[in-house]
Design an enzyme around this catalytic site. Sequence first.
Site, short mmCIF file in Angstrom:
data_model
loop_
_atom_site.label_atom_id
_atom_site.label_comp_id
_atom_site.label_asym_id
_atom_site.label_seq_id
_atom_site.Cartn_x
_atom_site.Cartn_y
_atom_site.Cartn_z
N LYS A 166 -0.60 10.25 -6.07
CA LYS A 166 -1.37 11.00 -5.07
C LYS A 166 -0.38 11.60 -4.07
O LYS A 166 0.27 10.87 -3.33
CB LYS A 166 -2.35 10.07 -4.37
N GLY A 221 1.44 2.90 3.75
CA GLY A 221 0.72 3.73 4.70
C GLY A 221 0.10 2.89 5.80
O GLY A 221 0.55 1.79 6.11
N SER A 222 -0.98 3.39 6.36
CA SER A 222 -1.63 2.75 7.50
C SER A 222 -2.71 1.78 7.05
O SER A 222 -3.18 1.82 5.91
CB SER A 222 -2.24 3.81 8.41
N GLU A 245 1.54 -1.78 1.66
CA GLU A 245 2.48 -2.12 2.75
C GLU A 245 2.08 -1.29 3.95
O GLU A 245 2.01 -0.07 3.87
CB GLU A 245 3.91 -1.81 2.30
N CYS A 282 8.96 1.73 8.72
CA CYS A 282 8.09 0.55 8.70
C CYS A 282 8.81 -0.68 9.25
O CYS A 282 8.16 -1.63 9.67
CB CYS A 282 7.58 0.28 7.30
N GLU A 371 1.60 -2.32 16.85
CA GLU A 371 2.56 -1.31 16.40
C GLU A 371 2.27 0.04 17.05
O GLU A 371 1.12 0.46 17.19
CB GLU A 371 2.50 -1.14 14.88
#
Length: 505
Positions: A166, A221-222, A245, A282, A371
């Site tokens: 994707k 990603g988020s 992750e 990250c 974060e």
Amino acid sequence: MNVVSTVDPRDGQRRATDLTETDESRLEVIADQASSAAQWLAARGRLGRAELLDAIAASLEAHRDDLVAAAEAETGLSHARLDGELTRAAVQFRMFGEVLRDGAYVEAAIDHAGDTPLGPGPDVRRMLVPLGPVAVFGASNFPFAFSVAGGDTAAALAAGCPTILKAHPSHPLTSHASAAAIESAVRDLGGPEGVVAIVYGEEAGRSLVRHPAIRAAALTGSVNAARAIQAAIDERPDPIPLYAELSSVNPIVVLPDAAAVRGDQIAEGLFGSFTNSGGQLCTKPGLAFIPSDPGGDRLLDALRARVDSAGGAVLLNERIRDAYEIRSTEFERAGARVSARPQVAPGAGFTVAPTLLEVGLSGLTAEIADECFGPLMVVVRYDDVADLDAALAAVPPSLTGSLHRGPGDDADVVRRLVDVFAARAGRIVFDGYPTGVRVSWAQHHGGSWPSTNNVHTSVGATSIRRFLRPLAWQDAPDWALPEELRDGYTAIPRRVDGRLAPAVE
């Protein structure tokens, strides 16, 4: 069909591309091709797939100039950073070639038929086999190493799983060019369509993980992105794993003697770690615990000076820029005060000012301990190292925890803090910085929620385990077994009747 657009974060201008969002009919074709391609990957065996991975690495390197140029225009990251990242992507493919040649990853085990304490036992042989076609969602902040040409793709192909990618909406042209380079390597080896494919558009991503051909999904990603993908997976009649992750604060503790002995050096390292690549890593440290003593004061002064003289950082897209500004404001409202923030002209694109915030240990709230993606770090001043255990236990679990020690810092304190980190992080860094994740056999890049949603790593040799499942053969004829489980095969290490038998060349 909807046209896919791209934005240069350096000027904020949106431009149309020749790409279109993937519709349902095209997705069906891609999924069917992926299912068929699994047979070709299986037929190549471990060594044939290793050859494929090496060819993909070479193709990425052969297209280096075009790939890096495309990524520069879609991410605003520097040429040097992207050039190095492309090298990392190639290294990952080659490393998994070595994983395949080694062969230990299949965990081959053989228990011959014979008497047991419970009576006669059958012949049982077990190894790990591919799951099937995998969906990979590329990350915005690593357009090569965690995207189309990233470690998830390398691990899935190494496992023998066709991979449908994707494309990330922040870098569709880079994604397209990366997929083309990989597909070129597949064609050169006579591979079919479907070994690797790419889809565009958010709805295509949701449809992809709902498709019955897909057997696993991977995401960097988020948390919100993971929840949206999981919601689509939950619509399936059969569940599949999502390996995600996600969010990480990556706390750093500087003990008093470390601050006193090498405060300026630590300040320089902290500055680079939270500002490089616009703080969009990250493993960026979001919290730094610094003692409230003269050594800590000098360290913080040196850190402030570096931040105050810094230039602006171009963030990857408008959404990240807006979230950065909102989170920064929320931290300040929650009690963190600005310690350093240079005056930066906003410019035409998504430029922000690096920000250093400061708060006392007693003022560290759950909101401030969250974060903030981008070049922001919160310095937490503490009076007594004995108070750090409870404070760190209130920080969300992370990918990493880092500890800086000096020769005079108490060893028992260090051991206690290491125990705290061990319970709440996937990697403990001593006297260093968490940014920079080595691609290696021993690496672990993971952690408890919300840093990931699983126990596996997304970097390193053992990340292949996500795309494999165990299969056992009982009393099978020799011809029906994979070669790795046949008697007399010695090319890989195996556990035979309970004893580890090393490979024999």
